[in-house]
Scaffold this active site. Sequence first.
Site, PDB file in Angstrom:
ATOM      1  N   HIS A 144      -0.033  27.139 -95.598  1.00 55.59           N
ATOM      2  CA  HIS A 144      -1.054  28.036 -95.040  1.00 55.59           C
ATOM      3  C   HIS A 144      -0.587  29.506 -95.090  1.00 55.59           C
ATOM      4  CE1 HIS A 144      -4.314  29.459 -92.560  1.00 55.59           C
ATOM      5  NE2 HIS A 144      -3.448  29.963 -91.683  1.00 55.59           N
ATOM      6  N   HIS A 180      -7.797  35.625 -94.733  1.00 53.06           N
ATOM      7  CA  HIS A 180      -8.016  34.188 -94.552  1.00 53.06           C
ATOM      8  C   HIS A 180      -9.223  33.631 -95.310  1.00 53.06           C
ATOM      9  CE1 HIS A 180      -4.897  34.650 -91.614  1.00 53.06           C
ATOM     10  NE2 HIS A 180      -4.978  33.402 -91.210  1.00 53.06           N
ATOM     11  N   ARG A 224     -13.114  14.413 -71.300  1.00 52.71           N
ATOM     12  CA  ARG A 224     -13.858  15.691 -71.336  1.00 52.71           C
ATOM     13  C   ARG A 224     -12.984  16.897 -71.003  1.00 52.71           C
ATOM     14  NH1 ARG A 224     -17.938  12.607 -68.840  1.00 52.71           N
ATOM     15  NH2 ARG A 224     -19.409  11.902 -70.404  1.00 52.71           N
ATOM     16  N   GLU A 264       1.901  35.787 -91.301  1.00 53.71           N
ATOM     17  CA  GLU A 264       1.005  36.095 -90.166  1.00 53.71           C
ATOM     18  C   GLU A 264       1.557  37.273 -89.352  1.00 53.71           C
ATOM     19  OE1 GLU A 264      -1.953  34.708 -89.795  1.00 53.71           O
ATOM     20  OE2 GLU A 264      -1.899  32.653 -90.531  1.00 53.71           O
ATOM     21  N   HIS A 272      -8.212  30.346 -97.140  1.00 54.28           N
ATOM     22  CA  HIS A 272      -8.795  29.023 -96.887  1.00 54.28           C
ATOM     23  C   HIS A 272      -9.350  28.432 -98.175  1.00 54.28           C
ATOM     24  CE1 HIS A 272      -9.309  29.755 -92.280  1.00 54.28           C
ATOM     25  NE2 HIS A 272      -8.080  29.423 -92.614  1.00 54.28           N
ATOM     26  N   GLU A 325     -14.878  34.956 -80.583  1.00 54.31           N
ATOM     27  CA  GLU A 325     -15.204  35.607 -81.857  1.00 54.31           C
ATOM     28  C   GLU A 325     -16.679  35.983 -81.930  1.00 54.31           C
ATOM     29  OE1 GLU A 325     -12.645  33.928 -84.892  1.00 54.31           O
ATOM     30  OE2 GLU A 325     -14.158  34.418 -86.396  1.00 54.31           O
ATOM     31  N   LYS A 371      -8.009  28.281 -80.206  1.00 52.58           N
ATOM     32  CA  LYS A 371      -8.741  27.618 -81.291  1.00 52.58           C
ATOM     33  C   LYS A 371      -8.027  26.315 -81.618  1.00 52.58           C
ATOM     34  CE  LYS A 371     -10.871  31.414 -83.795  1.00 52.58           C
ATOM     35  NZ  LYS A 371     -10.936  32.085 -85.115  1.00 52.58           N
ATOM     36  N   ASN A 392      -8.563  37.277 -89.024  1.00 55.91           N
ATOM     37  CA  ASN A 392      -8.745  36.492 -90.246  1.00 55.91           C
ATOM     38  C   ASN A 392      -8.497  37.311 -91.510  1.00 55.91           C
ATOM     39  OD1 ASN A 392      -9.415  34.041 -89.010  1.00 55.91           O
ATOM     40  ND2 ASN A 392     -11.501  34.762 -88.640  1.00 55.91           N
ATOM     41  N   LYS A 434      -2.135  39.624 -80.470  1.00 54.62           N
ATOM     42  CA  LYS A 434      -3.078  38.495 -80.428  1.00 54.62           C
ATOM     43  C   LYS A 434      -3.675  38.350 -79.026  1.00 54.62           C
ATOM     44  CE  LYS A 434      -4.605  34.192 -81.845  1.00 54.62           C
ATOM     45  NZ  LYS A 434      -4.496  33.059 -82.726  1.00 54.62           N
ATOM     46  N   ARG A 445     -12.168  39.619 -82.816  1.00 52.65           N
ATOM     47  CA  ARG A 445     -11.250  38.522 -83.097  1.00 52.65           C
ATOM     48  C   ARG A 445     -11.245  38.157 -84.583  1.00 52.65           C
ATOM     49  NH1 ARG A 445      -9.739  33.033 -79.694  1.00 52.65           N
ATOM     50  NH2 ARG A 445      -8.248  32.338 -81.241  1.00 52.65           N
TER      51      ARG A 445
END
Length: 368
Positions: A271, A253, A125, A189, A257, A241, A147, A250, A231, A246
């Site tokens: 990517h 993106h 956990r 990026e 994606h 987000e 993330k 993206n 960042k 935030r």
Amino acid sequence: MNDVETLRVELGSRSYPVHIGSRLLERAGGLLRALFVRPRAFVVTDEQVAAAGHAGRLEAGLREAGITAHRIVLPPGEATKDFAHLQQLLERLLDHAPERNDVVVALGGGVIGDLAGLAAALLLRGVPLVQVPTTLLAQVDSAVGGKTGIDTRHGKNLVGAFKQPAAVLVDLDTLRTLPPRELRAGYAEVVKYGCIRDASFFSWLEAEGVGVTAGEVEAQRRAVRRSLAIKAEIVARDETETSGERALLNFGHTFAHAFEVLAGYDGRLLHGEAVACGMVMAARLSEELGMATADDRRRLEAVLERAGLPLHPRDLGLAFPPAEVLAAMRHDKKVRGGRLRFVLWRGPGRAGLVDGVPEETVLRVLAA
Ligand SMILES: NC(=O)c1ccc[n+]([C@@H]2O[C@H](COP(=O)([O-])OP(=O)(O)OC[C@H]3O[C@@H](n4cnc5c(N)ncnc54)[C@H](O)[C@@H]3O)[C@@H](O)[C@H]2O)c1
């Protein structure tokens, strides 16, 4: 130059340092020792990173502080970021009878960072995580912010968790062994940060940015430092987000994606390359909607092109039917109430989140 610069990601009791410099793997023990309640680490890496000698350097650095490292090596590439490898990784960690205060150290690019980060969130956990990014993309982006996730047949990063690291070590020396194409992909990026937040950084990239992809260490240091500062600031304000801030990270993106899903993660489209093409598409869409100018878009194209990045999937010999791209976009996490949501551009340093962009406009941009 051998000194370490340290930024902080301010998240109250979960704040953490991001150390940037050279020869940090060798100095990992000293930099990280305070995090270790008992001196045991699991170094999760991939075959290519291990073969480049980085795992050995890191483990030697940890040993100097009396920390024992167990190495777990996974295959390189996006295909490793799946359920099967997550399960395999967790079972291999459990083989060592881990305890709650053992530390998972993710040594590698975004694939290892995302997968090992998710494993650290799930193991018992949650055990402490240290990110040690070895690609430019991971150094400027994925290693900071918490993330983590894996890809499924429905799309990228659709299963994951927020798991902030306890520390991040950015050793610029690792970039020396990175294949040039990967270095270029990470640069996309870097350009993103100039686009969304900092016009003067964008201008610096226009003038000096090629130094980053040409392997100039001082240019790399400056690009990494500025990208991470942006960042860190955004993550501190909108960790999960929720406010929309935030989501600006993206930029490009939503298109990227979708391209990646259609290309099938088989190495034809990295990517960062998808992000480069996606940012140009987002700039075109912004132009169509009257938010950015053709001149802004041409400046963006020039910065990317100078670094040898693609501006469109066709530059890599890829062709995706616009309707299929649109269908793939509908599965993206950025969809709200069934309506497409885009980060649109208002020129260098300025971006905003826009809901309900008409699908016909998106299709027109995709077909151009
Ligand atoms: N979590 C986030 O916030 C976030 C942000 C951006 C991207 N990502 C994810 O990151 C992933 C892409 O990351 P990436 O571009 O780092 O890819 P990657 O992890 O696949 O690394 C690229 C390749 O470079 C090799 N490599 C890594 N470091 C090396 C080094 N120093 N020397 C030699 N070879 C090296 C790897 O073995 C791999 O083959 C994607 O899955 C993307 O979704 C996550």
